[in-house]
Design an enzyme around this catalytic site. Structure first.
Site, PDB file in Angstrom:
ATOM      1  N   LYS A 174       7.829  13.957  -0.980  1.00  0.00           N
ATOM      2  CA  LYS A 174       6.432  13.647  -0.691  1.00  0.00           C
ATOM      3  C   LYS A 174       6.403  12.246  -0.082  1.00  0.00           C
ATOM      4  O   LYS A 174       6.505  11.247  -0.792  1.00  0.00           O
ATOM      5  CB  LYS A 174       5.592  13.708  -1.973  1.00  0.00           C
ATOM      6  CG  LYS A 174       4.086  13.569  -1.726  1.00  0.00           C
ATOM      7  CD  LYS A 174       3.665  12.112  -1.759  1.00  0.00           C
ATOM      8  CE  LYS A 174       2.201  11.959  -1.350  1.00  0.00           C
ATOM      9  NZ  LYS A 174       1.854  10.562  -1.017  1.00  0.00           N
ATOM     10  N   GLU A 249      12.376   2.450  -7.956  1.00  0.00           N
ATOM     11  CA  GLU A 249      12.485   1.089  -7.424  1.00  0.00           C
ATOM     12  C   GLU A 249      11.068   0.649  -7.072  1.00  0.00           C
ATOM     13  O   GLU A 249      10.423   1.237  -6.209  1.00  0.00           O
ATOM     14  CB  GLU A 249      13.392   1.060  -6.200  1.00  0.00           C
ATOM     15  CG  GLU A 249      13.583  -0.354  -5.649  1.00  0.00           C
ATOM     16  CD  GLU A 249      14.492  -0.384  -4.431  1.00  0.00           C
ATOM     17  OE1 GLU A 249      15.685  -0.087  -4.597  1.00  0.00           O
ATOM     18  OE2 GLU A 249      13.997  -0.680  -3.335  1.00  0.00           O
ATOM     19  N   CYS A 283       9.266  -4.900  -0.804  1.00  0.00           N
ATOM     20  CA  CYS A 283       9.368  -5.234  -2.225  1.00  0.00           C
ATOM     21  C   CYS A 283      10.408  -6.314  -2.487  1.00  0.00           C
ATOM     22  O   CYS A 283      10.343  -6.991  -3.513  1.00  0.00           O
ATOM     23  CB  CYS A 283       9.686  -3.982  -3.038  1.00  0.00           C
ATOM     24  SG  CYS A 283      11.146  -3.084  -2.473  1.00  0.00           S
ATOM     25  N   GLU A 382       2.855  -9.622  -6.841  1.00  0.00           N
ATOM     26  CA  GLU A 382       3.399  -9.203  -5.553  1.00  0.00           C
ATOM     27  C   GLU A 382       2.267  -9.127  -4.536  1.00  0.00           C
ATOM     28  O   GLU A 382       1.331  -8.345  -4.694  1.00  0.00           O
ATOM     29  CB  GLU A 382       4.089  -7.846  -5.673  1.00  0.00           C
ATOM     30  CG  GLU A 382       4.746  -7.415  -4.380  1.00  0.00           C
ATOM     31  CD  GLU A 382       5.415  -6.059  -4.484  1.00  0.00           C
ATOM     32  OE1 GLU A 382       6.561  -5.927  -4.020  1.00  0.00           O
ATOM     33  OE2 GLU A 382       4.793  -5.134  -5.028  1.00  0.00           O
TER      34      GLU A 382
END
Length: 479
Positions: A174, A249, A283, A382
């Site tokens: 997906k 992750e 990331c 983040e």
């Protein structure tokens, strides 16, 4: 517009109810591709096909034949890399030069993984009974559900899909609804490579529908997720209800620790690339820069000079280093974090908004904060944009303490010419991946993954093979 279809059971199909959505080019701001909007029925169709392929085809039984197919797939990706890179750039707005490098890296994953699977040794532990012999080996799970993000979909898919397929699993993918098209381009090569029908399936749609259905499907034996920490929490909750293992992750807040004995030119170049590559939408962005105090001002001045020279423009222009932010929602998030940084006392030394004279509404200039402390929001959350915070430190111990003062643990980097110091500091940093005099480098042979709120499990390398297999012990009484 370009028109795509989903790939299920070896065929190109529309969504079960015929619905579709569009992909918007962040550069032209125009819809450029139409994609099927799947739902639970499409997921069930794909998972059922993957289950049949696992149980009934030759795929899980013949590692060498699998390897031949995966290597042919790698060859086909290599010849199609330019097309895949162009599509991915249109989907997410990243510079084409960067996308070319990312797509050129994909074939190596599909060559390394089968080599490992074909040669991975069994073990023969010796127990207390001399009349019993045992063999411990690794076997595939079955159907693995893979969800990928929008920032580097092709390469990040390969980190999960290559070891999963090489181990004999079948997969249902997906892709992110923001950038699904490069994954569908990769699926175009599956039949030509020789995969049996149902081994590889791609279902497009939205996370709250297709992603949730993939997590909840009873025939999905394991989940692999790359994306935000918030998304990872949702995936883990779904998996816990079925006691299904997950490898994920997630986000990061990576620290670069710069010592006085570093190679200054190389270090500064990497520091700036570390938070501006992909317009900061990665990331593993080096969003915290910790500099030993004697060279703090020198490093900062050089960073500001280099950041001002970063070329922002048309992603298809070879001279462009940064394209537009991928979505309006992501741009709003970056602006909000910058505003919070200023409110909390941080000082914007460059950037902080659109570049001077920029006409494109999605451009955001490289932004450097100083006068910050590590407890500020911009040092803890983040941002996923081209924003970094520069902080001085006085001792090695202080640098490690600041680097570890975060709920994330994905990556980090140490810049020094002192080998003993490099060992001490990398040992002390709590992160899944730590570089020395390098940043954001990788290889299919190297494990990647995070700790804490950056996820768990590992992709690539021997560890990636372990993640996509489970241990089976066969014990035989011989007397």
């Amino acid at each position: 517009m370009d028109s795509y279809r989903m790939y299920v059971d070896g065929a190109w199909v529309d969504a079960a109810d015929g619905r579709s959505f569009t992909s918007n080019d962040p550069w032209t701001l125009q819809d450029w591709a139409e994609i099927p909007e799947g739902d639970e029925r499409d997921v069930d169709r794909a998972v059922s096909a993957a289950g049949r392929a696992f149980e009934e085809s030759w795929w899980r039984h013949d590692a060498r034949r699998r390897g031949a197919v995966l290597r042919r797939f790698a060859d086909l990706v290599e010849t199609s890399a330019e097309r895949i890179a162009e599509v991915e750039s249109r989907d997410n707005g990243k510079a084409l030069t960067e996308e070319r490098a990312a797509c050129a890296a994909i074939p190596a994953y599909f060559r390394h993984a089968p080599a490992l699977a074909e040669s991975y040794p069994d073990s023969a532990p010796r127990g207390g009974d001399p009349n019993v012999r045992a063999v411990t080996h690794r076997v595939p799970y079955g159907v693995i559900g893979i969800q990928t993000p929008w920032n580097t979909p092709g390469q990040l898919l390969s980190q999960s899909a290559a070891p999963a397929l090489a181990a004999g699993n079948t997969i249902v993918v997906k892709p992110s609804e923001v950038a699904p098209c490069s994954t569908l381009e990769l699926a175009r090569l599956v039949e030509e490579a020789g995969f049996p029908a149902g081994v590889v399936n791609v279902v497009t749609g939205f996370g709250q529908v297709v992603g949730a259905a993939l997590c909840a499907h009873p025939r999905v034996a394991k989940l692999a997720f790359t994306g935000s920490t918030q998304g990872g929490v949702l995936v883990a909750e779904h998996a816990a209800r079925r006691l299904v293992p997950v490898v994920m992750e997630l986000g990061g807040k990576s620290a670069n620790i710069v010592f006085t004995d570093c190679d200054l030119d190389r270090t500064v170049d990497a520091l700036v690339r570390g938070f501006t590559v992909a317009s900061g939408q990665t990331c593993m962005a080096g969003s915290r820069v910790l500099v030993e105090r004697p060279i703090h001002d020198l490093v900062l001045d050089r960073m500001l000079d280099a950041a001002a020279k970063v070329r922002i423009g048309d992603p298809r222009d070879p001279a462009t280093a940064m394209g537009p932010i991928a979505t309006e929602a992501q741009l709003a998030k970056i602006r909000q974090f910058v505003a919070i940084g200023v409110e909390e006392g941080g000082r914007v030394r460059c950037g902080g908004g659109p570049p001077e004279g920029a006409e494109h509404p999605r451009f955001f200039a490289p932004t450097v904060f100083t006068d910050v402390t590590n407890d500020m929001t911009i040092c803890q959350e983040e941002i996923f944009g081209p924003v970094c915070a520069v902080m001085p430190f006085d001792t090695e111990e202080a640098a490690v303490r600041i680097a570890n003062d975060t709920r994330y643990g994905l990556s980090g980097a140490v810049w020094t010419s002192d080998l003993a110091r490099a060992h001490r500091v990398t040992d002390a940093i709590r992160a899944g991946v730590v570089w020395v005099n390098d940043q954001r480098a990788g290889d299919p042979a190297f494990a990647t993954g995070g700790t804490a709120m950056s996820g768990y499990g590992r992709l690539s390398g021997v560890e990636g093979h372990h993640e996509m297999t489970q241990v089976k012990s066969v014990q035989m009484r011989i007397a």
